[in-house]
Design a protein around this motif. Structure first.
Motif, mmCIF file in Angstrom:
data_model
loop_
_atom_site.group_PDB
_atom_site.id
_atom_site.type_symbol
_atom_site.label_atom_id
_atom_site.label_comp_id
_atom_site.label_asym_id
_atom_site.label_seq_id
_atom_site.Cartn_x
_atom_site.Cartn_y
_atom_site.Cartn_z
ATOM 1 N N PRO A 281 0.800 -1.230 0.000
ATOM 2 C CA PRO A 281 0.000 0.000 0.000
ATOM 3 C C PRO A 281 0.837 1.286 0.000
ATOM 4 C CG PRO A 281 -0.929 -1.605 1.527
ATOM 5 C CD PRO A 281 0.404 -2.137 1.106
ATOM 6 N N PRO A 282 1.918 1.391 0.801
ATOM 7 C CA PRO A 282 2.730 2.609 0.728
ATOM 8 C C PRO A 282 3.370 2.827 -0.641
ATOM 9 C CG PRO A 282 3.199 1.432 2.756
ATOM 10 C CD PRO A 282 2.352 0.527 1.920
ATOM 11 N N ILE A 283 3.733 1.741 -1.322
ATOM 12 C CA ILE A 283 4.271 1.886 -2.677
ATOM 13 C C ILE A 283 3.230 2.546 -3.576
ATOM 14 C CG2 ILE A 283 4.929 0.586 -4.749
ATOM 15 C CD1 ILE A 283 6.396 -1.379 -2.923
ATOM 16 N N ALA A 284 1.983 2.068 -3.493
ATOM 17 C CA ALA A 284 0.910 2.655 -4.297
ATOM 18 C C ALA A 284 0.657 4.106 -3.896
ATOM 19 C CB ALA A 284 -0.366 1.830 -4.141
ATOM 20 N N GLY A 285 0.690 4.393 -2.603
ATOM 21 C CA GLY A 285 0.451 5.750 -2.123
ATOM 22 C C GLY A 285 1.514 6.734 -2.589
ATOM 23 N N CYS A 286 2.779 6.306 -2.535
ATOM 24 C CA CYS A 286 3.857 7.174 -2.999
ATOM 25 C C CYS A 286 3.695 7.501 -4.487
ATOM 26 C CB CYS A 286 5.215 6.504 -2.768
ATOM 27 S SG CYS A 286 5.776 6.526 -1.060
#
Length: 549
Positions: free
Chosen positions: A370-375
């Protein structure tokens, strides 16, 4: 607690007397040069050279007592620690930067200086946590950082803020290593992952209720600036609670006033299968050397370093990032609340998943997605009114990352034994965390607003790096388990041993029953591992130690 010779009813755990176990006299006679664990001395003092039988009911009862007394203290302290560190971010949206004349990267340095102080403190803390009574020491540190936070209200320029933030970091540096050590000392390996997630999840509670409290404090009409009220309010609360911590937090299970003598024995015995020891209060240089030379230590270092760079940046600049979406100061504070909720769910949910599958690595890798997608969303989406909802969604996806840190804490602590080695390994990985937190805010500068491209791109790369590191760490732990199995065979032991430290009580009972049937001694208790659990051996020295993947 049942008598030693009584049979154990079906479905209950039996930690049976081992025929080959040491006698009380052997335990009392320390043949390792004074290097035995305090748990061994305690059991010898009570005449328990052999294992005792602990029923599942006794174990559950003592666990409830521990959870009722120890866990709430940890939750409140970690909540206050999160609040105290977050006050800078809250103050930034209430005029701190303008009123104190901060410019350039000075605000970023106020975020980094706390972690620079923690970096400096980690080596001496490792020694102090071995030598000093941990409950009283931690309470003293809580008192000191509360005073430091209150003094920030009197700082009117960059120099004053920098000095008080440095002192705040010096005293807060003890919290994470103390709490990792306390968790190791009170709970079984199976229980540690979720308990660690509970106290670490207080960061999420901080982001939720801290934002609400700050919202209210920001509306107070006073001759003081809003950010000064914030510093004083949270500082005074911390000072008050330090006295509660001092009175109620025991230094170890064998010194706990809230446990009877019988329950102290149960509390110690239920930790035997951890193979990690309890406390020694003796510093061992050989343990320090092993921690420094053990590749595992540097895997934990790399993992925590990699997650702490994004953590340090977002924790300092998060509210400012939301502000770039076009919201005013009060809307910014309120929109930071869901960040805390997602953080809470990810932290506790990730821990329960890791407990269920009995593995940390896959869950850590999963939480990176999820953080990869958010970044990616925050990098590519324009900062305009039409994309506010999408930008907030991307920001909230990033907020899953805090669930990774407590899993690394648990993964490291559950794979490290020996009192000095545990504290030294904690220091190594927390040095990595401190360095990462120092670097993180410096990757975000006010001149790069509103996009903060450099910070977000570096964070994206690091989430990918964590997935790679998880794979390498898992492979190495598998190798160590194979090496220990080979050592056991060479010593005439079984290559496969029963490790119930990650099992529920029912699973542990079923595993022992199955082993008895396999051995053809259905009516006899299984001789388990754990005879050397309280000899203050490291995980590499104790061939019975099982590494957690």
């Amino acid at each position: 607690m049942a008598e030693q010779k009584d049979p154990v009813p079906a479905g209950e755990i039996e930690l049976a007397p081992s025929p080959s176990g040491p006698t009380p006299q052997q335990l009392a006679q320390d043949d390792t040069g004074g290097k035995k664990d305090k748990a061994a001395e305690f059991l010898a003092k009570n005449g328990l050279g052999q294992r005792i039988v602990i029923t599942a009911a006794d174990s559950a009862r003592v666990l409830r007592r521990i959870d009722t007394v120890i866990l709430p203290l940890m939750l409140v302290v970690y909540f206050l620690q999160g609040l105290d560190k977050a006050t800078l971010a809250y103050a930034s949206v209430f005029g701190l930067i303008e009123d104190t004349g901060l410019h350039g990267d000075q605000y970023g340095w106020l975020g980094s200086i706390v972690y620079l102080a923690q970096l400096v403190m980690q080596p001496p803390l490792a020694w102090l946590l071995v030598r000093l009574p941990i409950g009283k020491f931690t309470a003293a540190m809580v008192l000191s950082w509360g005073i430091s936070l209150s003094c920030m209200a009197a700082s009117h320029n960059f120099g004053g803020l920098l000095a008080t933030r440095f002192l705040l970091g010096v005293f807060e540096a003890s919290v994470a290593p103390s709490f990792v050590a306390i968790t190791q000392m009170w709970w079984r390996r199976r229980e540690q992952t979720v308990r660690t997630s509970y106290w670490y999840a207080m960061n999420g509670i901080t982001n939720m209720f801290g934002s609400l409290i700050t919202y209210g404090l920001g509306h107070i009409s006073s001759t003081l600036h809003a950010y000064q009220i914030i510093f004083i309010f949270f500082g005074v609360i911390t000072v008050v609670f330090s006295f509660v911590m001092f009175y109620f937090m025991p230094d170890s299970p064998i010194e706990a006033k809230f446990l009877s003598e019988e329950d102290k024995i149960i509390a110690v015995e239920r930790l035997r299968m951890n193979q990690m020891g309890l406390i020694s209060r003796k510093w061992r240089n050989d343990h320090l050397k092993e921690a420094l030379l053990d590749p595992k230590s540097w895997f934990w270092f790399a993992l925590l370093f990699s997650i702490s760079i994004p953590s340090g940046g977002i924790s300092t600049f998060g509210p400012l990032i939301i502000k770039t979406f076009g919201y005013d100061q009060f809307q910014t504070i309120l929109f930071n609340i869901p960040f805390g909720f997602v953080q809470l769910v990810a932290t506790v949910g990730g821990a329960f998943l890791a407990q269920r599958i009995k593995m940390k690595g896959p869950v850590i890798a999963l939480l990176c997605l999820p953080p990869i997608a958010g970044c990616v969303m925050l990098i590519v989406l324009p900062r305009d009114a039409g994309h506010r909802a999408s930008l907030l969604a991307g920001y909230y996806l990033i907020s899953v990352y805090p669930g990774i840190t407590p899993l690394i804490y648990s993964w490291s602590s559950q794979n490290t034994a020996g009192d000095t080695k545990r504290k030294s390994t904690n220091a190594i990985l927390l040095v990595g965390q401190s360095i990462g937190n120092v670097i993180g805010p410096l990757l975000y500068t006010q001149t790069e607003a509103p996009g903060y491209a450099r910070g977000l791109r570096s964070n994206l790369a690091l989430y990918v790096a964590i997935i790679v590191l998880v794979g390498l760490t898992t492979l190495y732990l598998r190798l160590l388990n194979r090496r220990h199995a080979a050592r056991r065979v060479a010593m005439g032991k079984s290559a496969v041993i029963i490790d119930t430290s990650l099992d529920s009580e029912k699973e542990a009972a079923a595993a022992l029953e199955a082993e008895n049937k396999t051995a053809g001694v259905e009516d006899a208790p299984t001789v388990q591992t754990g005879d050397r659990a309280f000899e203050d051996l490291t995980d590499l020295e104790n061939e019975e130690f099982v590494f957690v993947l």
